[in-house]
Every structure is written in structure tokens, then in C-alpha cells.
Design an enzyme around this catalytic site. Structure first.
Site: not given
Length: 255
Positions: A37, A55, A81, A152, A156, A185
Site C-alpha cells: 500500500r 493488518d 481512524n 458495524y 462504533k 471517501t
């Protein structure tokens, strides 16, 4: 001048936050999932204080990231993030956890426990965390049918609860959770209503600002304004049970 470590900073909000902080004269330690990356990071890689590689879905590699960060020295701030969103299947990490839980919840917890304690911690959450309230009995989705949206939301909620718990546990650390909004994004898509600069601004500000408004702790933010998080995330009992479960799942105790 501060030095800030940002997970998931190869692209998206993490990269935008890194560019903002570098432009302001701060030092930034980047993070990439793999060495493959790094070339795509372009000139930001050469401007950075370094790049931690690993990872976040692998506990072994998360520990390696922590070692890389600690080798550079104490961070002034860490922005947690990195995250995954639409994981259509549960998946299974090397440790047998769902990918969403591993990347969004367990990795920030482990890095928090293993990296030398910074002055500031910022965890990226989402307004969707309010849909994650519920039992801690099956965090790993071994019994429940997989529901990626619910998973998800729960992840969070976890990071909001962790951020608020740390503000009490570590009173000398400024700890916050941030909802960046639905930003344009790769994860959010081109139709998202929030531009990427707005999406990264709050976490960048909280990481380094000397303004009195940024030097409080244990808050949940959206676009530079405090909001009330989900009620469950504020409960010390829920926070303690969550941290205990994270410690059990990872084998890593929070100092």
C-alpha cells in the site's frame, strides 16, 4: 510541534488528517495495512515521520504495529481512524473473530493497551453507534446470524465507550470519540453529503489544538461540536464489562 500516529492513513479520512497535520507543521506517523500500500501513498509517505505496517485484522500484526510505534517514541496523540464497514459475511481472523470486530473494536483496544500512553487519544465512531446498544453476550457473533450493519453499529458503540472509559481511567489523557459524518471517501462513496475536509477536521483539531475547547476529555464530537452519545456508552458498568471482554478475547490487559 506534535507527533501524531494515525491508523488507516493510506487513504480517506486518515490520509486527509495526515495531510492537514503535516501542513500545519506537525510530525505524523502513518499506517498502512501492508507494504504494497505504501507506493500509492505518494509524497505523503516521504513527508511522514515513518510508516507503521500491519493488518489490523490480525492480533499478531497489531502487536507488531504497537512495537513499531513504540520504537519511534512516545506519541503526543493517536487517531484511531481505521475501520471497515460493509462486511457482507462474518469472516474469520486468524484468531477466529469477525473482521468488523477485529478491525473496528479489538485493534484500537489492543493498540491503546500496548502503545506507550500518549497525551491525547481520538477514536473515530459514527452516528450509527446509537443502533449498537444491546447485549455483550455474543460480541464475536458465534451464536447470532450475521448482520453486517448491526455489527458495524456495535463496533462504533464500543469505541465510544472505550474513549469515555479512558477519560476516567487515565485522567491525564485527553480521550474523545468523533463522528466524522458520512464523508465522501472510498468507504462512504461519492454521494456522501460530507466533504472530506469537514470529515477530518474535528479529529485533527482534537489531536493538536491548544484551544481550551479541545483540552477537555471524555466527549463525543461531530463537526467540532459536542453531542450526546448513546446512553449505554456512558455507563461505567457497560464500559467495565466491555473492557473485560476485550481483555478476554485478546489476552491483552488494559493498564
Amino acid at each position: 510541534m506534535a507527533i501524531v500516529f494515525i491508523t488507516g492513513s493510506a487513504d480517506g479520512l486518515g490520509r486527509a488528517a495526515a495531510e492537514t497535520l503535516l501542513t500545519e507543521g506537525h510530525r505524523v506517523l502513518l499506517h498502512a495495512r501492508s507494504k504494497d500500500r505504501i507506493p500509492a501513498m505518494g509524497d505523503i509517505a516521504s513527508r511522514a515521520a515513518g510508516i507503521a505496517v500491519g493488518d489490523l485484522s490480525s492480533a499478531r500484526e497489531v502487536k507488531g504495529i504497537a512495537d513499531q510505534v513504540n520504537a519511534i517514541g512516545r506519541m503526543d496523540a493517536i487517531i484511531h481512524n481505521a475501520g471497515v464497514y460493509t462486511e457482507r459475511t462474518r469472516g474469520s481472523t486468524p484468531e477466529g473473530h469477525p473482521n468488523t470486530l477485529a478491525v473496528n473494536s479489538l485493534a484500537p483496544y489492543m493498540l491503546t493497551a500496548l502503545i506507550e500512553r500518549p497525551a491525547r487519544l481520538v477514536y473515530l465512531s459514527s452516528s450509527l453507534h446509537r443502533g449498537g446498544e444491546g447485549s455483550l453476550a455474543d460480541l464475536s457473533w458465534n451464536k447470532r446470524p450475521w448482520d453486517w450493519a448491526r455489527a458495524y453499529a456495535e463496533s462504533k458503540l464500543h469505541v465510544v465507550a472505550l474513549a469515555l472509559a479512558l477519560s476516567r481511567r487515565w485522567p491525564h489523557v485527553l480521550s474523545h470519540a468523533v463522528d466524522p459524518g458520512w464523508a465522501r471517501t472510498k468507504m462512504g462513496g461519492l454521494d456522501a453529503p460530507v466533504d472530506i475536509d469537514t470529515g477530518q477536521r474535528t479529529q485533527s483539531w482534537l489531536a493538536v489544538s491548544d484551544e481550551s475547547a479541545a483540552k477537555v476529555s471524555g466527549r463525543y464530537w461531530r463537526h467540532l461540536k459536542q453531542e450526546a452519545p448513546a446512553n449505554e456508552a456512558t455507563h461505567p458498568e457497560f464500559q467495565a464489562r466491555l473492557i473485560a471482554e476485550f481483555a478476554r478475547l485478546t489476552g491483552v490487559a488494559l493498564p
